[in-house]
Scaffold this motif. Structure first.
Motif, PDB file in Angstrom:
ATOM      1  N   ALA A 309       0.854  -1.199   0.000  1.00 12.80           N
ATOM      2  CA  ALA A 309       0.000   0.000   0.000  1.00 12.80           C
ATOM      3  C   ALA A 309       0.891   1.250   0.000  1.00 12.80           C
ATOM      4  N   VAL A 312       2.260   1.881  -3.423  1.00 12.95           N
ATOM      5  CA  VAL A 312       1.271   2.527  -4.304  1.00 12.95           C
ATOM      6  C   VAL A 312       1.271   4.034  -4.035  1.00 12.95           C
ATOM      7  N   ALA A 313       1.256   4.387  -2.748  1.00  9.57           N
ATOM      8  CA  ALA A 313       1.123   5.799  -2.367  1.00  9.57           C
ATOM      9  C   ALA A 313       2.336   6.631  -2.777  1.00  9.57           C
ATOM     10  N   ILE A 411      -4.473   2.521   1.125  1.00  7.95           N
ATOM     11  CA  ILE A 411      -4.166   3.358  -0.051  1.00  7.95           C
ATOM     12  C   ILE A 411      -5.011   4.631   0.014  1.00  7.95           C
ATOM     13  N   GLU A 415      -3.553   8.383   0.099  1.00 10.99           N
ATOM     14  CA  GLU A 415      -3.868   9.366  -0.961  1.00 10.99           C
ATOM     15  C   GLU A 415      -4.351  10.663  -0.312  1.00 10.99           C
ATOM     16  N   VAL A 477       2.124   2.224 -10.853  1.00 12.86           N
ATOM     17  CA  VAL A 477       1.328   1.730  -9.727  1.00 12.86           C
ATOM     18  C   VAL A 477       0.876   0.283  -9.928  1.00 12.86           C
TER      19      VAL A 477
END
Ligand code: AGP
Length: 611
Positions: A309, A312-313, A411, A415, A477
């Motif tokens: 996670a 991704v960020a 996530i 964000e 991503v």
């Protein structure tokens, strides 16, 4: 690892202990045991039956102890660290005299020295565990000072490591002695009973007040004349979960329930983060906006799914906030000598908020002057208490060992952090932040649309059931999504599976590709779409079975015999939250089709409180 549950007072029944253990099974389940304080003394039962230890304990309870009136009882579910899973090594452990009983979660690092000293003093050990030294140490100190509270405190002071411990004394069966150090232990009370457990779900029924056992302090909890007494009175905990959330409901297993709960987990996590004036708010922020404006580097640490996670960020943080973001496995970070300063923000991502490696990484970062933040799903968890700032995911309890809904919620929370910092540092215009927030708020509905395709995803997965090797590839991503897809599959199906950046294939991994391999490509339309498809061509040419996760089916996929998981199209930086859904479903379907238990994979425990 390991789960503790105990009850003093009216509600103390062997059945209630079994129920509590069931709710803690995610912490380990290779053996289990309990001690019951009856009017004729302690009754102890220990069972080691692999994944069915708690079920076997329940059978024993039903057959033997149903109507026995108890002063108190405590149980333990184990994930072996010292000593094989066996009846002998299962908790609770008793001292030589049988006066004290102990359950323990964590590791006593100096147990060998203590054991030798105690053996030299004549103590006889019945197990191979580190835990057993605790109970003999209490016995030894009590022999010297004849004061249980003193004895327990002195014993705890001598122990090195991370641990949560509950001690029972046969001579005062209405009292628990409770301590913790970098391992969770929570207390619950109602009018006439006291409960203690490793985690809140094991406390839920009827509990009206929650307390957290403070770090490195001894709390004595008793029920005297029907009244609960805690000494000293610990800090109360706000708990929003309710018992229905830790019930499997109409589902066959928690993992499928939690996959289904993802839109809600995400929308609850995003809800209320933006005020009427359009400003984003975080939960508990003991770092001033002025200090945050000075942040020049972000380091994200985590393990397993939480690490993914964070990966991704990173893309959103770098793109929106324009600060360098480093990402590292907690267990590596903590043993490096990282370059940190007061303008570094170290973000620990941890569903449980208890993972030891991430916790130590954060505490070391804090000690070296960096600002720290944790993204956690558990209110009041150890990391939440330790970090300068907390950002909660509001996914509700996640029981299945394999994380699903908390991944998406993490996530979402990260964000929000990216947009908060971009707003603060003015790296985006307020209107851009607002637009991105509205796009983010549309994601729960898109995740819901992916979930409405579950039957389609399962049908597609049928074509993959016989394969024994899987490779997941993605770019940007899509890369952490590939890692997460591979992790889910290996965790719950024990199938060799690896995730790679798609561009890295030809630097080695492609040598493994043949017609027995499945390659799952994360290929949602994005700036790198064509490049991922080019990598797909390379593996198709070598005979691999190709599966594509796409928000638009590639035109020639049917002709080529590729399998396609279709997902809704959303902003590229948010797309992992929908792309991961078919991969979770695929892993779950393969696990169940092979007769495995997706909630309780072998050798694993949900919360890893050891190194
Ligand atoms: C995920 O499916 C795993 N159970 C595991 O990788 C997990 O994410 C990891 O152990 C980290 O746990 P945490 O989020 O509680 O820190």
């Amino acid at each position: 690892m390991c789960g503790i549950v105990g009850i003093v007072g009216d509600k103390a029944t062997a059945k209630a202990i079994v129920e509590g253990l069931r709710r803690l099974e995610y912490r380990g389940y290779d053996s289990a045991g309990m001690v019951l304080a009856t009017n004729v003394g302690f009754e102890v039962k220990r069972i080691a039956q692999d994944t069915s230890s708690i079920a076997a304990l329940s059978d024993w309870v039903n057959a033997t102890t149903n109507s026995v009136k108890l002063s108190s009882a405590m149980g333990h579910t184990r994930w072996a660290t010292h000593g094989v899973p066996s009846e002998m090594n299962a908790h609770p452990h008793l001292d030589c005299s049988g006066q004290f009983a102990v359950v323990h979660n964590g590791i006593v690092e100096n147990y060998k020295e203590i054991r030798e000293q105690l053996m030299a003093l004549g103590h006889e050990f019945a197990s191979e565990t580190d835990t057993e030294v605790i109970v003999h140490l209490v016995e030894e100190r009590y022999r010297l000072n004849n004061d249980v509270r003193e004895a327990v405190t002195e014993a705890f002071d001598e122990l090195v490591g991370s641990m949560a411990v509950v001690v029972m004394n046969l001579k005062e069966p209405e009292t628990f002695y409770m301590m913790r150090r970098m391992a969770p232990l929570v207390i619950g009370t109602d009018d006439s009973s006291l409960f203690v457990a490793s985690d809140i779900p094991a406390l839920l029924d009827g509990v009206t007040k929650y307390f957290s056992v403070p770090e490195d302090a001894l709390i004595t909890g008793s029920v005297r004349h029907g009244k609960v007494v805690l000494e000293p009175l610990p800090e109360t905990l706000e708990v929003e979960w309710d018992a229905s959330k830790v019930d499997v409901g109409g589902y066959t297993d928690f993992m499928s329930k939690e996959i289904d709960e993802q839109p809600r987990a995400l929308s609850d996590t995003l809800a209320g983060r933006v005020d009427r004036g359009g400003l984003i708010s975080l939960d508990e922020l003991n770092i001033s906006p002025e200090e945050l404006k000075t942040i020049h580097k972000i380091v994200i640490v985590g393990c397993g799914t939480s690490l993914h996670a964070g990966m991704v960020a990173r893309y959103a943080l770098e793109h929106f906030v324009r600060v360098p973001v480093e990402i590292e496995v907690s267990s590596e970070f903590r043993y490096r000598d990282p370059v940190l300063s007061p303008t570094t923000l170290v973000v620990g991502v941890s569903q449980s908020g208890e993972t030891l490696d991430t916790m130590v990484a954060l505490s070391e970062a804090k000690a070296s002057g960096a600002k720290t933040m944790v993204v956690s799903n558990v209110v009041g968890s150890s990391m939440a208490r330790m970090a300068d700032a907390v950002l909660y995911t509001r996914a509700g309890p996640e029981i299945s060992v394999a994380s699903t809904k908390t991944f998406i919620a993490q996530i979402g929370a990260l964000e929000i952090l990216a947009l908060y910092l971009a707003d603060l540092k003015r790296t985006l215009f307020p209107a851009e932040v607002q637009e991105l927030i509205s796009k983010l708020n549309e994601v729960p509905e898109a995740v819901g649309r992916a979930i409405s395709q579950i039957q389609e995803y399962e049908k597609t997965t049928q074509a993959l059931l016989e394969y024994q090797r899987f490779y997941f590839i993605g770019r940007n991503v899509g890369y952490p999504v590939a890692l997460e897809g591979a992790l889910k599959l290996k965790e719950i199906t024990y199938t060799p599976s690896e995730g790679y950046p798609a561009g890295e294939l030809k630097h080695g991994p492609i040598a493994m590709i043949d017609d027995k391999a499945v390659v799952v490509a994360i290929a949602s339309k994005s700036s790198l779409y064509e490049k991922v498809l080019a990598n797909v061509e390379e593996v198709r040419a070598r005979g691999a079975k190709v599966v594509i996760v796409a928000n638009e089916a590639p035109v020639d996929s049917e002709v080529r015999g590729d399998e396609v998981f279709l997902v809704p199209r959303i902003h590229q930086l948010f797309s992992p939250m929908v792309d991961v859904v078919p991969l979770q479903v695929m892993a779950h379907y393969i696990s169940v089709s092979r007769g495995l238990d997706p909630d309780r994979p072998r050798n694993l425990a949900k919360t890893v409180t050891v190194e």
